[in-house]
Design an enzyme around this catalytic site. Sequence first.
Site, PDB file in Angstrom:
ATOM      1  N   ARG A 182       0.822  -1.221   0.000  1.00 45.00           N
ATOM      2  CA  ARG A 182       0.000   0.000   0.000  1.00 45.00           C
ATOM      3  C   ARG A 182       0.850   1.264   0.000  1.00 45.00           C
ATOM      4  O   ARG A 182       0.435   2.303  -0.508  1.00 45.00           O
ATOM      5  CB  ARG A 182      -0.980   0.004   1.182  1.00 45.00           C
ATOM      6  N   GLU A 226       5.356 -10.264  14.925  1.00 46.43           N
ATOM      7  CA  GLU A 226       4.792 -10.774  16.187  1.00 46.43           C
ATOM      8  C   GLU A 226       5.153 -12.260  16.336  1.00 46.43           C
ATOM      9  O   GLU A 226       5.579 -12.706  17.395  1.00 46.43           O
ATOM     10  CB  GLU A 226       3.283 -10.559  16.155  1.00 46.43           C
TER      11      GLU A 226
END
Length: 176
Positions: free
Chosen positions: A64, A101
């Site tokens: 993006r 993560e």
Amino acid sequence: MPPVTAPEIEHAIRNVPDFPKPGIQFKDITPVLADARLFAGSIDLLTANFKPGTVDAVVGIDARGFIFAAAAATKLHAGFVPVRKKGKLPYKTIEQDYALEYGHATVAMHTDALRPGARVLLIDDLLATGGTSAAAVRLMKKLGAQILEITFLIELKFLNGREKLKGLPVRSIVVY
Ligand code: AMP
């Protein structure tokens, strides 16, 4: 037409709960892109500190970030340089690993993408934990670029991404 404001952009961003996984609230920028005035206004806000001719290249992060960085580059009469996920760029690359993560990821740039001393902006859609943009910064520095500003359309402040970009000029338009 009046200039676009950050609250107008914030109003257009769509919050999608539990995407791509439970507990994540995804900030969907497609309504901003689909609105001609808001898209152009977001580019004006992202490039507000620079005049055409004062920037050599705008670096955008896969995927993006490309949308905003490419539009910003044409506005500033600068080149556009992609930071891509590993394995996508065809020529010689430098790579940088960073922690997610769970696990890790790698971003890459072409070795000749920026010349030493180039005046460069880094633009991405969103600053979350800062891992992605910090990895992009390391690549840009390896190539000897001079980073003028790192600009995000959206910052998720509670994730403290700025900690990973300490000492660098970071700016964001819409902060949550
Ligand atoms: P980070 O490395 O944690 O700063 O993650 C930044 C990248 O992940 C950006 O390029 C975003 O496109 C994407 N991202 C992370 N969290 C979100 C979110 N809540 N909504 C939309 N995109 C996100």
